[in-house]
Design an enzyme around this catalytic site. Structure first.
Site, PDB file in Angstrom:
ATOM      1  N   ALA A 102       0.481  -1.232  -0.193  1.00 34.07           N
ATOM      2  CA  ALA A 102      -0.533  -0.027  -0.199  1.00 34.07           C
ATOM      3  C   ALA A 102       0.680   1.615   0.036  1.00 34.07           C
ATOM      4  O   ALA A 102       1.839   0.996   0.870  1.00 34.07           O
ATOM      5  CB  ALA A 102      -0.874   0.256   0.867  1.00 34.07           C
ATOM      6  N   SER A 129      -2.096  -2.323  -5.481  1.00 35.49           N
ATOM      7  CA  SER A 129      -2.609  -2.612  -3.832  1.00 35.49           C
ATOM      8  C   SER A 129      -4.084  -2.052  -3.889  1.00 35.49           C
ATOM      9  O   SER A 129      -3.803  -0.860  -4.806  1.00 35.49           O
ATOM     10  CB  SER A 129      -1.916  -2.319  -2.873  1.00 35.49           C
ATOM     11  OG  SER A 129      -2.514  -1.546  -1.069  1.00 35.49           O
ATOM     12  N   TYR A 153      -9.212  -5.709  -1.639  1.00 34.46           N
ATOM     13  CA  TYR A 153     -10.231  -5.117  -0.134  1.00 34.46           C
ATOM     14  C   TYR A 153     -11.678  -5.047  -0.464  1.00 34.46           C
ATOM     15  O   TYR A 153     -12.148  -3.825  -1.361  1.00 34.46           O
ATOM     16  CB  TYR A 153      -9.743  -4.350   0.645  1.00 34.46           C
ATOM     17  CG  TYR A 153      -8.445  -4.386   1.523  1.00 34.46           C
ATOM     18  CD1 TYR A 153      -8.206  -5.438   2.790  1.00 34.46           C
ATOM     19  CD2 TYR A 153      -7.265  -3.538   1.373  1.00 34.46           C
ATOM     20  CE1 TYR A 153      -7.216  -5.726   3.357  1.00 34.46           C
ATOM     21  CE2 TYR A 153      -6.123  -3.606   1.912  1.00 34.46           C
ATOM     22  CZ  TYR A 153      -5.938  -4.832   2.429  1.00 34.46           C
ATOM     23  OH  TYR A 153      -4.723  -4.856   2.821  1.00 34.46           O
ATOM     24  N   THR A 179      -7.979 -10.120  -0.301  1.00 33.28           N
ATOM     25  CA  THR A 179      -7.519 -10.280   0.225  1.00 33.28           C
ATOM     26  C   THR A 179      -8.229 -11.116   1.766  1.00 33.28           C
ATOM     27  O   THR A 179      -9.645 -10.107   1.914  1.00 33.28           O
ATOM     28  CB  THR A 179      -6.499  -8.700   1.082  1.00 33.28           C
ATOM     29  OG1 THR A 179      -5.427  -8.496   0.820  1.00 33.28           O
ATOM     30  CG2 THR A 179      -5.981  -8.668   3.076  1.00 33.28           C
ATOM     31  N   LYS A 255      -6.353 -14.307  -1.095  1.00 37.96           N
ATOM     32  CA  LYS A 255      -4.579 -13.792  -0.230  1.00 37.96           C
ATOM     33  C   LYS A 255      -5.001 -14.161   0.709  1.00 37.96           C
ATOM     34  O   LYS A 255      -5.927 -13.110   1.636  1.00 37.96           O
ATOM     35  CB  LYS A 255      -4.126 -13.032  -1.173  1.00 37.96           C
ATOM     36  CG  LYS A 255      -3.198 -12.374  -0.159  1.00 37.96           C
ATOM     37  CD  LYS A 255      -2.318 -11.284  -0.876  1.00 37.96           C
ATOM     38  CE  LYS A 255      -1.140 -10.588   0.213  1.00 37.96           C
ATOM     39  NZ  LYS A 255      -0.937 -10.162   1.244  1.00 37.96           N
ATOM     40  N   SER A 277      -0.036 -16.910   2.906  1.00 41.19           N
ATOM     41  CA  SER A 277       0.828 -15.425   3.721  1.00 41.19           C
ATOM     42  C   SER A 277      -0.354 -14.934   4.349  1.00 41.19           C
ATOM     43  O   SER A 277      -1.527 -15.427   5.321  1.00 41.19           O
ATOM     44  CB  SER A 277      -0.408 -13.913   2.265  1.00 41.19           C
ATOM     45  OG  SER A 277       0.083 -13.364   3.080  1.00 41.19           O
ATOM     46  N   HIS A 279       0.300 -12.522   5.409  1.00 41.70           N
ATOM     47  CA  HIS A 279       0.397 -10.764   5.310  1.00 41.70           C
ATOM     48  C   HIS A 279       1.952  -9.810   6.543  1.00 41.70           C
ATOM     49  O   HIS A 279       1.612  -8.726   6.303  1.00 41.70           O
ATOM     50  CB  HIS A 279      -1.218  -9.979   6.184  1.00 41.70           C
ATOM     51  CG  HIS A 279      -1.374  -8.729   5.635  1.00 41.70           C
ATOM     52  ND1 HIS A 279      -2.918  -8.800   5.454  1.00 41.70           N
ATOM     53  CD2 HIS A 279      -1.190  -7.375   5.567  1.00 41.70           C
ATOM     54  CE1 HIS A 279      -3.151  -7.466   5.047  1.00 41.70           C
ATOM     55  NE2 HIS A 279      -2.276  -6.591   5.449  1.00 41.70           N
ATOM     56  N   ASP A 310       3.890 -15.837   0.065  1.00 43.93           N
ATOM     57  CA  ASP A 310       4.013 -14.369   0.067  1.00 43.93           C
ATOM     58  C   ASP A 310       4.638 -14.721   1.497  1.00 43.93           C
ATOM     59  O   ASP A 310       4.377 -14.878   2.528  1.00 43.93           O
ATOM     60  CB  ASP A 310       2.784 -13.777  -0.422  1.00 43.93           C
ATOM     61  CG  ASP A 310       3.283 -12.857   0.078  1.00 43.93           C
ATOM     62  OD1 ASP A 310       3.802 -11.573   0.358  1.00 43.93           O
ATOM     63  OD2 ASP A 310       2.438 -12.255   1.479  1.00 43.93           O
TER      64      ASP A 310
END
Length: 389
Positions: A102, A129, A153, A179, A255, A277, A279, A310
């Protein structure tokens, strides 16, 4: 040690003289991180580098790679190495891609535009992002030849969410990376201490037509945490993934999956890819390192969709370990962000070149000329070696 714990048990355990424009070009990710820690504003560097709570998972994302040992095969012709592969049917030159990060204009004025051009030049995939400081249309226009996905998102306002989906689809983004691990923002104590907020001269570029909190909310009191709490949907569930599927022709990647159970459910819903992931260790502290749960997810998926990793990838040897364990490709976040902060597009390209060269070297030294030749027998956990002593 360097901020972000990137060099835990690594080669750069002593302090590094920070490079300048007149000094040496960094030779690894750790040196780019050292530069960023010195040159970026504290508000920005701490936002990018820190993890949740005690940052145990942040450390483990690196240490778990270091606990895995490679078992090379000798006397193979490795004169020509081909790292190319396909991701959801699209060719990339090497299996190291760019995760969504981001607000990249905090690191460099060109932000996501520089990153997109670098990824396109290096012929790899970039995920943009939702919280880009440059709108998705301008990023695509800056590098139309580059392969891109859009990270989504899901907002409480489904009209806003659908607008993002339709705009990304119209621009030529090939997939949505949804996400799924952020109903609320993790507790990041560095950001609390700094009262982190997006600098007032920047905006959430994808919401310039919305105004209000969607566009400038992260600059105000409460910062990003307040933005997420007020706008992101805490009720997000499996039904919403089906809703997204009904509303787009793009491929769907989830993700933020860390368990075989969730991987199986995702496959039964027909997703095209899963990104293992945590995050960047920024959500729930003490979850496992992604490399530790990769095999569980791969085994659960059983070839029903592609699997990516990731988190913690800072060396070519990290990438080769993840591929051995079943990842189609790996994604990096902080490493290319440090390159961006150092020298914009050229810095991102150089970080990718370093990792590509390291992966090529590792392939030659392990005795393989393409990723299909990598076998599970080429990797062993160090505990298994110790048990033999």
């Amino acid at each position: 040690s360097l901020a972000g714990y990137g060099n835990v048990a690594g080669s750069a355990s002593s302090s590094i003289i920070c490079p300048t424009k007149a000094g040496p070009t960094p030779v690894n990710v750790w040196e780019y991180e050292s530069y960023a820690s010195t040159m970026l504003p504290r508000n920005a560097f701490d936002y990018y580098s820190s993890g949740a709570n005690d940052m145990i998972t942040l450390k483990e994302n690196r240490q778990a790679f270091n606990r895995l040992r490679l078992r090379p095969r000798i006397l193979h012709d490795v004169n020509v190495v081909d790292l190319s592969t396909t991701i959801l049917g699209e060719k990339v030159e090497f299996p190291i891609c760019l995760s969504p990060v981001a607000m990249q204009q905090m690191a460099n004025p060109d932000g996501e535009v520089a990153t997109a051009r670098a990824a396109a030049n290096m012929k790899t995939l970039m995920i943009l992002s939702s919280w880009s400081t440059v709108c998705l249309e301008d990023v695509m226009q800056a590098a139309p030849q580059g392969l891109k996905w859009f990270q989504l998102y899901v907002y409480k306002d489904r009209v806003v969410t659908l607008d993002l989906i339709k705009r990304a689809e119209a621009c030529g983004y090939k997939a949505l990376a949804i996400t799924v691990d952020t109903p609320v923002l993790g507790r990041r104590e560095q950001d609390i201490r700094n009262q982190f907020a997006l600098p007032s001269h920047l905006t959430m570029g994808n919401f310039s037509n919305k105004g209000g909190d969607h566009n400038k909310g992260a600059t105000g009191k409460g910062g990003l945490s307040g933005y997420v709490a007020s706008l992101i949907d805490k009720t997000l569930n499996w039904d919403d993934i089906e809703w997204v599927r009904r509303n787009t022709t793009m491929k769907i990647v989830l993700k933020g999956i860390l368990t075989g159970e969730d991987a199986d459910k995702a496959c039964r819903l027909g997703v095209d890819g899963i990104m293992v992931s945590n995050h960047g260790a920024r959500q729930l502290d003490t979850v496992p390192a992604t490399i530790e749960v990769l095999k569980e997810v791969v085994d659960s998926v059983n070839d029903r969709c592609e699997v990516y990793l990731d988190g913690g990838v800072c060396r070519g040897t990290d990438a080769i370990k993840a591929i051995i364990l079943g990842a189609r490709a790996v994604f990096i976040g902080r490493p290319y962000l440090w390159g961006l902060s150092h020298s914009g597009q050229k810095g991102v390209e150089h970080v990718l070149s370093l990792l590509k060269d390291e992966l090529t070297l590792a392939m030659r030294l392990i005795g393989c000329t393409n990723t299909n030749e990598l076998k599970p027998s080429m990797l062993i956990h160090h505990h298994a070696l110790m048990a033999k002593l």
